[in-house]
Design a protein around this motif. Structure first.
Motif, PDB file in Angstrom:
ATOM      1  N   LEU B 136      -1.683  -7.681  -9.399  1.00 52.33           N
ATOM      2  CA  LEU B 136      -1.902  -8.150  -8.024  1.00 52.33           C
ATOM      3  C   LEU B 136      -0.779  -7.674  -7.102  1.00 52.33           C
ATOM      4  CD1 LEU B 136      -3.204 -11.827  -7.957  1.00 52.33           C
ATOM      5  CD2 LEU B 136      -4.233  -9.802  -6.953  1.00 52.33           C
ATOM      6  N   ILE B 137       0.468  -7.739  -7.585  1.00 52.29           N
ATOM      7  CA  ILE B 137       1.601  -7.363  -6.742  1.00 52.29           C
ATOM      8  C   ILE B 137       1.632  -5.848  -6.531  1.00 52.29           C
ATOM      9  CG2 ILE B 137       4.116  -7.384  -6.514  1.00 52.29           C
ATOM     10  CD1 ILE B 137       2.730 -10.077  -6.214  1.00 52.29           C
ATOM     11  N   ILE B 138       1.484  -5.116  -7.645  1.00 57.18           N
ATOM     12  CA  ILE B 138       1.575  -3.658  -7.545  1.00 57.18           C
ATOM     13  C   ILE B 138       0.473  -3.105  -6.650  1.00 57.18           C
ATOM     14  CG2 ILE B 138       1.234  -1.542  -8.851  1.00 57.18           C
ATOM     15  CD1 ILE B 138       2.794  -2.672 -11.070  1.00 57.18           C
ATOM     16  N   ILE B 140      -0.695  -4.075  -4.027  1.00 59.10           N
ATOM     17  CA  ILE B 140      -0.554  -4.152  -2.569  1.00 59.10           C
ATOM     18  C   ILE B 140       0.384  -3.087  -2.034  1.00 59.10           C
ATOM     19  CG2 ILE B 140      -1.093  -6.601  -2.337  1.00 59.10           C
ATOM     20  CD1 ILE B 140       1.861  -7.147  -2.315  1.00 59.10           C
ATOM     21  N   PHE B 141       0.968  -2.279  -2.906  1.00 57.77           N
ATOM     22  CA  PHE B 141       1.832  -1.196  -2.409  1.00 57.77           C
ATOM     23  C   PHE B 141       0.928  -0.131  -1.825  1.00 57.77           C
ATOM     24  CE2 PHE B 141       4.657   2.484  -2.697  1.00 57.77           C
ATOM     25  CZ  PHE B 141       5.848   1.941  -2.254  1.00 57.77           C
ATOM     26  N   PRO B 142       0.935   0.057  -0.509  1.00 57.08           N
ATOM     27  CA  PRO B 142      -0.034   0.982   0.087  1.00 57.08           C
ATOM     28  C   PRO B 142       0.273   2.422  -0.310  1.00 57.08           C
ATOM     29  CG  PRO B 142       1.054  -0.390   1.740  1.00 57.08           C
ATOM     30  CD  PRO B 142       1.815  -0.539   0.474  1.00 57.08           C
ATOM     31  N   ALA B 144      -0.012   5.005   1.268  1.00 54.43           N
ATOM     32  CA  ALA B 144       0.673   5.767   2.317  1.00 54.43           C
ATOM     33  C   ALA B 144       2.188   5.677   2.170  1.00 54.43           C
ATOM     34  CB  ALA B 144       0.249   5.252   3.689  1.00 54.43           C
ATOM     35  N   LEU B 145       2.670   4.573   1.574  1.00 50.65           N
ATOM     36  CA  LEU B 145       4.110   4.423   1.436  1.00 50.65           C
ATOM     37  C   LEU B 145       4.664   5.319   0.334  1.00 50.65           C
ATOM     38  CD1 LEU B 145       4.781   0.614   1.866  1.00 50.65           C
ATOM     39  CD2 LEU B 145       4.808   2.434   3.538  1.00 50.65           C
ATOM     40  N   SER B 146       3.802   5.719  -0.607  1.00 45.57           N
ATOM     41  CA  SER B 146       4.341   6.525  -1.705  1.00 45.57           C
ATOM     42  C   SER B 146       4.141   8.017  -1.474  1.00 45.57           C
ATOM     43  CB  SER B 146       3.742   6.095  -3.032  1.00 45.57           C
ATOM     44  OG  SER B 146       2.509   5.503  -2.887  1.00 45.57           O
ATOM     45  N   ILE B 147       3.776   8.413  -0.246  1.00 46.04           N
ATOM     46  CA  ILE B 147       3.488   9.837  -0.049  1.00 46.04           C
ATOM     47  C   ILE B 147       4.667  10.726  -0.402  1.00 46.04           C
ATOM     48  CG2 ILE B 147       1.544   9.827   1.552  1.00 46.04           C
ATOM     49  CD1 ILE B 147       3.427   9.732   3.858  1.00 46.04           C
ATOM     50  N   GLY B 179      -5.794   4.327  -9.380  1.00 44.48           N
ATOM     51  CA  GLY B 179      -5.807   3.133  -8.538  1.00 44.48           C
ATOM     52  C   GLY B 179      -6.740   2.072  -9.098  1.00 44.48           C
TER      53      GLY B 179
END
Lengths: 519, 308
Positions: B136-138, B140-142, B144-147, B179
């Motif tokens: 559940l926590i992981i 929510i990491f969008p 786009a933030l890991s580009i 994902g």
């Protein structure tokens, strides 16, 4: 394992273990290559993946984890690792001039060649092999007009016109052909000079390289790295370089690019929170980021709910519903691009409509205020159907007897809506509102596709736009070649993640999702 | 609710019946309908402006940019022909890329989601709850933030295994497929939880393995939720822009979304009509999918709303 637990060795067990073995061997060989690069983070996570897969699929005790093994491994690699790697990058100076690891920078510098004073220089002509596109020979003319023939990995030998396999000379004394090879024309040479420049002719230590369009020369390695003293020595000038803040530097301060990544601790976070140069644009970006996310959610939800309530009992609502949902299935990028064109100041259809009706039209793409309004309107258009669908569903979940009771008690329509429907509905959809806020807070697509965060903020020390939100600003930082500040970009990503995680965690706690969903 | 119950009934009832208009109940109802139909018409115009306009522009042979006429004078398919015959922009290749990437990713992602959901629903094992919370926590990491991280990672791996580097569809598919352990896993798990255990128990007694039960009992029963998450996943991947924009580098590797974006940013005035044709064609498959499977999509969205 199987012996100890007295489980029968079935063919499927053998196949499973064999597959695990093949997987492990393949990944291990990749890890070996990555270790040679000095890429420890990626090697490490691949090691974790191997452990997950091997344990899940071979231990009988972990047999239930087999259902999850592949997903877990994939999540570790492509979701968890990027998070960890972003955290790592945020503590480095990675960025323009500091892209490489130290090892890669050393390797690059050690591959640099120079022409020593004693080095021979030649005029060259290249011949390409008729069989292989990667094989060449060079015809070399020294200054004293002696001529040589050299190939890749073969020794340089004196040669002259008329020898075996060497064709007749042209007017400059260069053979028109060499057996098994075809002479490269001048224009091919120009086109391929970069490729040719990478080739090494002759055998060590007398390596001959092409150094320019006309000159080839015996060259030597320019920089020598000594790992014990951590010193890089320039053979040509005799200067000694030591690494300093991610770049090799002489004692009197001369720097030798390319630099490399080094840890900078929490400097990036400090810059984000307290750099006075960044503060101006960052304050604007962050306040717009909040305003944009909140307004988007509220407006879209309000419109969706309004539609759901207004048409709930209207005859023909199925048709109205089908028509009003149309924005939902159109890919967002297509819709945003269409809106962008509709609002184009030079030839947008909506702009010319406004001009003909009102005699004037706002500048939707260059006036900060109107660009922001346009973004909110477009986001409303994009997401009201979702809230319409969701609100309709939620409305049906509200028991009608309560409404009937209120009506009997004399509550009017507005009272019934505001006192009964709205509170109950909000309770149902509030998790979605929070999720939608979190989504919009990082809605890179809309911002970037509509106007790339523009119009630009004048006088900003780092390029930034009036409609930039943090994530599109991160994109600018990382992928604008003039800046390429991965470190700062990564640290902003981490701050964003913590913010979103806090909101979502709070919501989970509040709505008890953690307990309900993870039964 | 208590507020309402404390209203004194007789007074409230009379005020409910009293009216300031000189309209009777029937007339007021019709007036209400008319007002609501007018609002509906305005909203439908709002919803349809971009749609109608892009359709009309794509059929307009003049490619005139300022044109605000809804029905073009000499409608024709010239822009569509121009789209498929354009030698600089391989539109069909982009379309095919999008389909390949989205289909394969959806297949992989839904498969591993379902298998994981079954495991989480049917078995009790050490670390299960912790694992679910971690997911559940992981999740929510969008993306786009890991580009930045994804870009550098694939750059590094690509040096050794070309097919898993930048500019490769395999990389894109792997990211999308992984994902799987997202919020979807809980949707499917919730659905499987609601399938009675008795059927499976009797199968177990008959000697079936869990793999057989999963394949022959659970999968067919879970079909509705699988269709829902498949459609939603496909739509999301087909419409994604950020990842392919950053990871794909050569024109013949682009997905249709990246292609369309470059299309219109490249040479505005000249590509005009052709761009609108491209936009229509790119949207059609998703529209079609939506029309076909509307029931599942709306069901899935409302289920998410009511259950969460």
């Amino acid at each position: 394992m199987n012996k100890k637990n007295a489980f029968p060795v079935t063919p499927s067990t053998i196949i499973r273990l064999a597959l695990v073995g093949v997987f492990d061997v393949a990944v291990l060989s990749l890890i070996r290559q990555l270790l040679d690069d000095g890429n420890y983070p990626l090697s490490g996570i691949l090691g974790v993946v191997i452990v997950i897969i091997t344990l899940c699929f071979s231990l009988e005790n972990l047999r239930y984890y087999r259902w999850l093994g592949v997903s877990l491994a994939a999540t570790t690699l492509f979701v968890l690792y990027p998070i960890l790697y972003t955290i790592y990058l945020s503590t480095t100076n990675a960025g323009y001039g500091h892209i490489l690891t130290k090892q890669e920078a050393v390797e690059f510098l050690e591959s640099q060649q120079y022409v020593p004073e004693s080095g021979q220089q030649y005029k060259w002509t290249a011949y390409r092999s008729l069989e292989s596109t990667n094989d060449y020979v060079l015809w070399l003319q020294a200054e004293d007009d002696t001529t040589f023939l050299t190939g890749i990995g073969t020794a340089t030998k004196p040669a002259s016109i008329g020898e075996d396999g060497i064709g007749s000379a042209d007017d400059k004394g260069i053979p028109t052909s060499i057996q098994g090879y075809q002479r490269l024309e001048k224009r091919d040479t120009v086109a391929m000079i970069d490729q040719l420049g990478e080739l090494e002719f002759g055998v060590a230590p007398d390596i001959i390289r092409i150094t320019s369009l006309t000159v080839a020369a015996t060259t030597q390695q320019r920089y020598q790295y000594d790992s014990d003293s951590d010193t890089l020595t320039d053979a040509e000038t005799g200067l000694a370089y030591h690494p300093e803040e991610g770049v090799f530097t002489t004692d009197d301060g001369q720097e030798l690019p390319p630099g490399f990544r080094v840890g900078v601790g929490l400097d990036n976070f400090e810059r984000f929170f307290s750099s006075s140069a960044l503060r101006g644009p960052l304050v604007r970006i962050i306040s717009w980021n909040f305003a944009y996310a909140i307004l988007s959610v509220l407006c879209s939800f309000a419109l969706g709910l309004f539609i759901a309530v207004l048409f709930e009992t209207l005859p023909g609502r199925q048709i109205i519903r089908a028509l009003l949902i149309i924005p939902y299935p159109i890919p967002a990028l297509v819709s945003i691009l269409i809106w962008r064109n509709l609002l184009n100041p030079d030839f947008g259809a909506l702009v010319s409509l406004q001009n003909s009706v009102f005699g004037t039209a706002p500048n939707w793409l260059t006036d900060p205020k109107w660009t922001r309004i346009a973004i909110i309107i477009i986001n409303m258009w994009l997401s009201y159907p979702y809230f319409y669908i969701v609100s309709s569903g939620a409305l049906q979940a509200i028991p009608t007897d309560m409404m009937d009771a209120a009506a009997v008690d004399g509550a009017n329509a507005w009272q019934r809506f505001s006192r009964i429907t709205l509170p109950l509905l909000l309770k149902i959809v509030s998790p979605l509102l929070v999720a939608s806020f979190a989504f919009n807070f990082n809605n890179f697509n809309l911002i970037y596709i509509f106007n790339q965060g523009n119009p630009p903020i004048a006088g900003s020390p780092i390029p930034a736009g009036h409609t930039d939100i943090l994530i599109s600003f991160v994109y600018r930082l990382a992928f604008n070649s003039a800046i390429s500040d991965y470190g700062l970009g990564a640290s902003i990503s981490i701050v964003l993640f913590l913010f979103i995680a806090a909101i979502t965690w709070g919501q989970f706690r509040y709505t008890r999702v953690l307990e309900d969903q993870t039964v | 609710m208590t507020d309402i119950q404390t209203h004194s009934t007789p007074i409230a009832t009379t005020s409910y019946k009293k009216t300031n208009f000189s309209l009777n109940y029937q007339q007021r109802r019709w007036l209400g309908y008319i007002i609501r139909y007018i609002i509906a018409a305005i909203l439908i115009v709002f919803a349809f402006v971009p749609v109608v306009w892009v359709l009309s522009a794509s059929l307009n042979p003049s490619g005139s940019l300022v044109s605000i006429e809804v029905i073009p004078k000499n409608p024709g398919l010239g822009n569509y022909r121009g789209l498929f015959e354009n030698q600089y922009y391989p539109y069909l290749t982009w379309l095919r890329n999008s389909f390949v990437v989205a289909s394969v990713s959806t297949l992989l992602s839904v498969s591993s989601t379902t298998v994981s959901a079954y495991g989480l629903s049917r078995f009790r094992f050490y670390g299960r709850k912790t694992l679910m919370r971690a997911i559940l926590i992981i999740s929510i990491f969008p993306a786009a933030l890991s580009i930045i991280a994804l870009y550098t990672t694939f750059q590094q791996v690509g040096n050794h295994i070309g097919i898993l580097g930048l500019d490769s569809h395999a990389s894109l598919i792997l990211i999308y497929a992984s994902g799987a352990l997202s919020i979807n896993v809980f949707l499917v798990k919730g659905y499987i939880d609601s399938i009675p255990l008795e059927i499976e128990e009797s199968a177990l007694v008959d000697g079936a393995t869990h793999a057989q039960i999963f394949r022959m009992i659970t999968l067919p029963l879970a079909k509705p939720i699988l269709i829902t998450i498949s459609v939603l996943t496909f739509m999301a991947i087909y419409g994604d822009f950020v990842l392919p924009r950053i990871l794909m580098q050569s024109s013949d590797k682009y997905t249709v979304m990246v292609g369309l974006y470059l299309f219109q940013s490249a040479d505005y005035a000249q590509n005009w009509g052709v761009f609108t044709a491209g936009a229509v064609i790119a949207a059609l498959p998703i529209l079609g999918l939506y029309m076909l499977l509307q029931r599942y999509i709306i069901g899935g969205l409302t289920a998410g709303a009511v259950k969460l």
